[in-house]
Structure formats: structure tokens, C-alpha cells
Enzyme design. Structure first.
Site, PDB file in Angstrom:
ATOM      1  N   ARG A 121       0.745  -1.181  -0.039  1.00 19.73           N
ATOM      2  CA  ARG A 121      -0.185   0.069   0.060  1.00 19.73           C
ATOM      3  C   ARG A 121       0.939   1.253   0.045  1.00 19.73           C
ATOM      4  NH1 ARG A 121      -2.861  -3.042   3.408  1.00 19.73           N
ATOM      5  NH2 ARG A 121      -4.634  -4.028   2.640  1.00 19.73           N
ATOM      6  N   LYS A 143       2.834  11.826 -10.749  1.00 19.85           N
ATOM      7  CA  LYS A 143       1.878  11.026 -11.398  1.00 19.85           C
ATOM      8  C   LYS A 143       2.818   9.853 -11.832  1.00 19.85           C
ATOM      9  CE  LYS A 143      -0.970  13.769 -14.339  1.00 19.85           C
ATOM     10  NZ  LYS A 143      -1.241  13.952 -15.763  1.00 19.85           N
ATOM     11  N   GLU A 237      -4.926  17.738 -10.898  1.00 23.02           N
ATOM     12  CA  GLU A 237      -5.499  18.005 -12.225  1.00 23.02           C
ATOM     13  C   GLU A 237      -6.802  18.547 -12.473  1.00 23.02           C
ATOM     14  OE1 GLU A 237      -4.898  15.174 -15.596  1.00 23.02           O
ATOM     15  OE2 GLU A 237      -3.256  16.293 -15.673  1.00 23.02           O
ATOM     16  N   HIS A 248      -0.313  18.464 -26.563  1.00 20.08           N
ATOM     17  CA  HIS A 248      -0.400  17.179 -26.373  1.00 20.08           C
ATOM     18  C   HIS A 248      -1.636  16.595 -26.716  1.00 20.08           C
ATOM     19  CE1 HIS A 248       3.027  17.731 -23.698  1.00 20.08           C
ATOM     20  NE2 HIS A 248       3.279  16.378 -23.294  1.00 20.08           N
ATOM     21  N   HIS A 265       8.129  10.901 -27.592  1.00 20.10           N
ATOM     22  CA  HIS A 265       6.927  11.667 -27.308  1.00 20.10           C
ATOM     23  C   HIS A 265       7.306  13.222 -27.430  1.00 20.10           C
ATOM     24  CE1 HIS A 265       4.224  13.417 -24.730  1.00 20.10           C
ATOM     25  NE2 HIS A 265       4.747  14.091 -23.829  1.00 20.10           N
TER      26      HIS A 265
HETATM   27 ZN    ZN Z   1       4.678  15.353 -22.470  1.00 17.06          ZN
END
Ligand code: ZN
Ligand code: ADP
Length: 365
Positions: A121, A143, A237, A248, A265
């Protein structure tokens, strides 16, 4: 160089940026009152180069590190490798006080962070990003997550690191294409938040491309500060953080239709940011001269700013944009720039305009 502090109350942490913090990880971890046992998760490219110094530093500081090596590349960010990491953590008897060190690019950071967020956890997590992209982007903000066959980053969590060590020496072995792709996120910060920083990038591009450490250190620090400020005002967010997604929507769609193979990316979002700048000119009056400065800066970094698409691929691209996670109520919302350094999020764009910008992504139009 002064660390960048990320103020998150009891979960605050520091980002150390400089030459060589990687070999001081042991001492830094000592200050955090962590358990003795830890795991260093790295990939097959990075582990042979950097893990010996990291393991040695941890051992010298009294820790008991175990190295876990995962395959390299975006496809490694999957549940199968999460499972493989869990099994090794269990076999090395990592416990609640133990911690996980992510040593590698964004792929390793996201995967190891997700493992740290969920094993028992949640255990403590230290980030040692070794790509430019990971230092300026994925290592800040908390994130973490992995991909599913259905799409990128569909499983994840918010899990803040206890410490981030950005070693500028790691750029010494980073492939040129990866380095340049990282610059696409760097430039993004100038466009969305800091016009003087954009001007600095225009001026210092030569130094950056030669990877001059001093200049790079200042640039990485400024990017971390900006991301910290943005995320600090909006940790989960709901609003402001959306500005980090400039370029993006088109970028992710390009990655999706090319099956994550053709573009890195950073390359996809370079094209996406040029498209977003054109939409900005039409919707918010971003001056044409600034659209051109944006395009030129990406171009001078050796990044793509256009893409040749067949009519069928254009249709697919538009469909992929509608599938983006950020779409709400079926309407695609864009982050658009009013001027350099200032953007607005949640901007609807008329379908005809979007189609015309997509049509004009090809090199000759
Ligand atoms: Zn990015
Ligand atoms: P990103 O950080 O852009 O999300 P990855 O984690 O996939 O990307 O890293 C990009 C590639 O570069 C991977 O193949 C990785 O193994 C390799 N890599 C990462 N850091 C370094 C480095 N400092 N030196 C050499 N190769 C590296």
C-alpha cells in the site's frame, strides 16, 4: 546549485540538480530516515552504466540495496513488469519502511513509482531521472503509472517522491535523439508560463545543444520550478495543471496512430505544439510572428514540426484526438496561447478550424 523545493506540506521534497548527485544518493537518503533495505529499479541500458555508483553509495551509507533490472523502452511500462518487480521485492523481503529508487528515464520512473505507490500500500520512493525529458517533466508532479494494451498511462496513481536527484552528468551518455526530444518539453515551459525563458532558450540554444552543463543546470532548474508552481496550485489536475498539456492533444494522437513506434514523445509534441500555436493564432490572436518563432525553435532543435499524412491518417488522427483522456462531454478542449508565456486551458476549437490545421501539418502546405 540550490535545490528546487516542492512545497506539499508534510509531503514536501527537494529536487537536487547538479553534476554528480547520483553518486551521493546514499548520503541524501540517510537524511530521510528510511529503512535499511531498498530496491534500485533500472533498465537494461541505464543499469550497466549508472547502477554500480548508485549501489556503492547506498551501501557506503549503510543501506542494503537490491538491483532490479527491467527491459528498456515504452513497452516495458506494463503490468507484467510491475508483477516481476513485486515478486523481486517480496523475495528480497522489502518491508513497509523500505524504499524504492528509480534510476532511469521516464519509463523507469513511471513504472518504479507505480510499484512504490502500490507495494504494501505504498513505500517511499526516490527518483533519479537520467533523461532530459524525465528531469524536466515526469519526475515532478507525482504521477506514476503504466500502459495497457488499450492505451498509454491508463493505470496509475499519485505518489510523490521523497527526493529527486537530477544528475547532469547522465546527459553524457544520453543518445542525441533522446536529448533533443527532451528539449520539446523544455520549450513548452517557455510557451505556457515564461516568455523571458523562451527568449533565453532562443539565445542559448547553441549551448544547450552542446550540452553545456552550467546552462543545462539552470534550464532544468527553471523547468522544475515552473512545473512545481503549476502542480503546487493544482495537485490533482482539476484546472491549471492542464496547461502542461499544451501541444499534447495532437501529440498524443500522433503517437497513438503511429502505434508509439515512429515518434518519441518529445517529437510528437513538437509537432503538436506547432499545431496548437496555429490554433492559438486563429482563436486567441497569437501573433503570426510568434507562431513562427515557436516553429523555428523546435526546428533548430532538430525536432519535426510537420508530418505528411494520407487522408486516411488524417481521419484517424482526428478520431484519436476525440479518444484522448482529456476530452469531456465529447468536446475536445485545447490549451491555447494568447501570447508567449500565457495560455488558457479548456478552449473549444471549431471543427472546421481543427480540420484545416491538421490539413496544414504536412511540410508543403
Ligand atoms: Zn509530455
Ligand atoms: P523518457 O525519459 O523519454 O520517457 P525512456 O525512459 O524510455 O524515455 O528512456 C529513453 C531511452 O534512453 C531508453 O532506451 C533508456 O534506456 C535510455 N536512457 C535513459 N537514460 C539514459 C542515459 N543517461 N544514458 C544512456 N541511455 C539512457
Amino acid at each position: 546549485m540550490q535545490p528546487v523545493n516542492v512545497p506539499l506540506g508534510a509531503r514536501s521534497y527537494a529536487i537536487h540538480i547538479g553534476k554528480g548527485p547520483l553518486a551521493r544518493v546514499g548520503q541524501e537518503c540517510r537524511k530521510l530516515a528510511l529503512g535499511r533495505r531498498c530496491a534500485v529499479i533500472s533498465d537494461r541500458n541505464v543499469a550497466p552504466i549508472y547502477s554500480p555508483a548508485v549501489l556503492q553509495s547506498l551501501r557506503a551509507a549503510g543501506f542494503e540495496p537490491h538491483l532490479i533490472v527491467v527491459p528498456a523502452g515504452e513497452t516495458a511500462k506494463c503490468l507484467k513488469n510491475v508483477q516481476a518487480c513485486y515478486d523481486q521485492l517480496a523475495s528480497h523481503r522489502l518491508e513497509r519502511q523500505s524504499f524504492i529508487v528509480a534510476l532511469g528515464g521516464g519509463v523507469v520512473g513511471d513504472l518504479a513509482g507505480f510499484v512504490a505507490a502500490t507495494y504494501l500500500r505504498g513505500v517511499a520512493f526516490v527518483q533519479m531521472p537520467t533523461t532530459l525529458l524525465a528531469q524536466v517533466d515526469s519526475s515532478v508532479g507525482g504521477k506514476v503509472g503504466v500502459n495497457l494494451p488499450a492505451g498509454k498511462n491508463l493505470v496509475g496513481a499519485f505518489h510523490q517522491p521523497r527526493l529527486v536527484l537530477c544528475d547532469l552528468n547522465a546527459f553524457g551518455t544520453l543518445p542525441e535523439r533522446e536529448f533533443r526530444a527532451g528539449l520539446a518539453e523544455v520549450i513548452k515551459y517557455g510557451i505556457i508560463y515564461d516568455a523571458p525563458f523562451f527568449v533565453r532558450l532562443e539565445r542559448d540554444l547553441g549551448k544547450l545543444l552542446r550540452r553545456e552543463t552550467r546552462c543545462l543546470g539552470e534550464v532544468v532548474a527553471r523547468c522544475c520550478e515552473i512545473k512545481t508552481e503549476v502542480v503546487g496550485q493544482d495537485e490533482t489536475e482539476s484546472g491549471l495543471r492542464a496547461i502542461l498539456n499544451f501541444g499534447h492533444t495532437v501529440g498524443h494522437a500522433l503517437e497513438a496512430i503511429s502505434r508509439y513506434g515512429q515518434y518519441l514523445h518529445g517529437e510528437a509534441i513538437a509537432i503538436g505544439q506547432v499545431a496548437a500555436a496555429r490554433l492559438s493564432a486563429a482563436q486567441l490572436g497569437l501573433p503570426a510572428a510568434d507562431v513562427e518563432r515557436i516553429r523555428l525553435l523546435f526546428h533548430q532543435c532538430g525536432l519535426p514540426t510537420s508530418v505528411r499524412l494520407t487522408p486516411a491518417q488524417r481521419t484517424k488522427l482526428l478520431a484519436a484526438m476525440r479518444l484522448d483522456k482529456k476530452v469531456s462531454d465529447g468536446e475536445i478542449k485545447f490549451v491555447l496561447a494568447e501570447c508567449l508565456g500565457k495560455v488558457r486551458w479548456g478552449q473549444a476549437v471549431p471543427a472546421a478550424l481543427l480540420h484545416s490545421v491538421v490539413d496544414h501539418l504536412s511540410p508543403n502546405s
